[in-house]
Design an enzyme around this catalytic site. Structure first.
Site, PDB file in Angstrom:
ATOM      1  N   GLY A   1       0.813  -1.216   0.000  1.00 59.56           N
ATOM      2  CA  GLY A   1       0.000   0.000   0.000  1.00 59.56           C
ATOM      3  C   GLY A   1       0.842   1.259   0.000  1.00 59.56           C
ATOM      4  O   GLY A   1       0.514   2.237  -0.687  1.00 59.56           O
ATOM      5  N   ASP A   2       1.932   1.254   0.746  1.00 60.30           N
ATOM      6  CA  ASP A   2       2.840   2.400   0.770  1.00 60.30           C
ATOM      7  C   ASP A   2       3.473   2.606  -0.603  1.00 60.30           C
ATOM      8  O   ASP A   2       3.689   3.739  -1.034  1.00 60.30           O
ATOM      9  CB  ASP A   2       3.943   2.182   1.820  1.00 60.30           C
TER      10      ASP A   2
END
Length: 303
Positions: free
Chosen positions: A248-249
């Protein structure tokens, strides 16, 4: 300038074992140590993609020094506030399935908080800051809201990657981007979201509540991007998932890297999905080469 803020960073200690027996001596196959924390991950992926950033947050002790030295070796600028207690160590136990033991982190004093606030007050209109991850127990739960208020006053853009009430409270300040996964989106509205079609109306509500761009990731089912002008759906590339940490990052970093270069939302979304997939298919965070290899396989259509 892009800044990333990690309030509660860690050393992620990744250990691999053939199996784990509680109460017995267990020997590892391999071990690795990495700087951990969502904002730090964004800085590291941005660096892979050729974008400079500066990592902010709190570090302390020998573990904090390790994080700072590691990032500086990767030529990532840092300006951490130093605290008295040690930065935490989080254990990632891989035995065919992933288990995690996350420490609580150091205490943050009122003086420490004011030092960070002073840093945020120096932001300018052309700056962007990514606020990502959990809040240490010794900081007020309103800290993200207080920080984005300062960003709004300074005219600085900001991205927030947080969950639940933390996320809802910052929406009126109009973040450039938020990126919940489908589980987090469902939790926000007390529903179950399991498909892009189910995610779309709730992502649109987040836009109505203030977010300029909303990306919802749905693992193998792809991702959607919603803003006031368009609704897009991406099919993710095919590959073997080796790692869920940092995907996600990586999506946040991929979006920002491409958007900074092109100012094109559709292209930024494509780069976001390729970056998240590249990390998922790697043992660590993605490389630029792998992101660019996957880009042609990210199919985007309007919905």
């Amino acid at each position: 300038m892009i800044y990333t803020l990690t309030l509660n960073p860690s050393i992620d200690y990744v250990v691999r074992l053939e199996g784990f027996q509680l109460g017995e001596l267990n020997r590892t196959i391999s071990e690795e140590k990495f700087p951990g924390g969502k904002g730090i991950n964004v800085s590291r992926v941005l660096n892979q993609l050729g974008m400079k950033s500066k990592a902010l947050g709190y570090i302390g002790g020998f573990t904090g020094a390790y994080i700072e030295q590691y990032l500086q070796k990767e030529r990532i600028a840092t300006d951490f506030v130093k605290v008295k207690e040690d930065t935490r160590i989080n254990i990632k136990l891989k035995t065919g399935q992933e288990s995690e033991i996350n420490a609580k982190g150091p205490s943050i004093t009122e003086h420490d908080l004011q030092l960070l606030m002073d840093q945020i007050r120096k932001l300018k209109g052309e700056d962007l800051i990514v606020l990502a991850g959990s809040i240490p127990a010794t900081l007020p739960e309103t800290i993200y809201e207080e920080l984005v208020k300062i960003c709004s006053e300074k005219g600085a853009r900001f991205v927030v990657d947080a969950e639940g009430t933390l996320l809802k409270k910052i929406l009126p300040y109009q973040p450039l981007l938020i990126k919940p996964n489908h589980h987090e989106l469902g939790d926000l509205f007390h529903v179950t979201v399991s498909s892009p079609e189910e995610a779309i109306p709730y992502a649109k509500k987040l836009v109505q509540m203030g977010a300029k761009n909303v990306i919802v990731s749905l693992a193998a089912k792809g991702a959607i991007l919603i803003n006031e002008n368009m609704s897009l759906r991406a099919e993710v590339p095919k590959g073997m998932v080796k790692n869920s940490v940092g995907a996600g990052d990586s999506m946040v970093a991929g979006f920002l890297a491409a958007y900074d270069r092109t100012s094109n939302i559709k292209e930024a979304f494509r780069y976001s999905v390729a970056s998240g997939s590249a990390t998922a298919f790697s043992m660590g965070l993605c490389s630029k080469d792998m992101v660019e290899e996957l880009l042609p396989h990210v199919q985007i259509r309007e919905i």
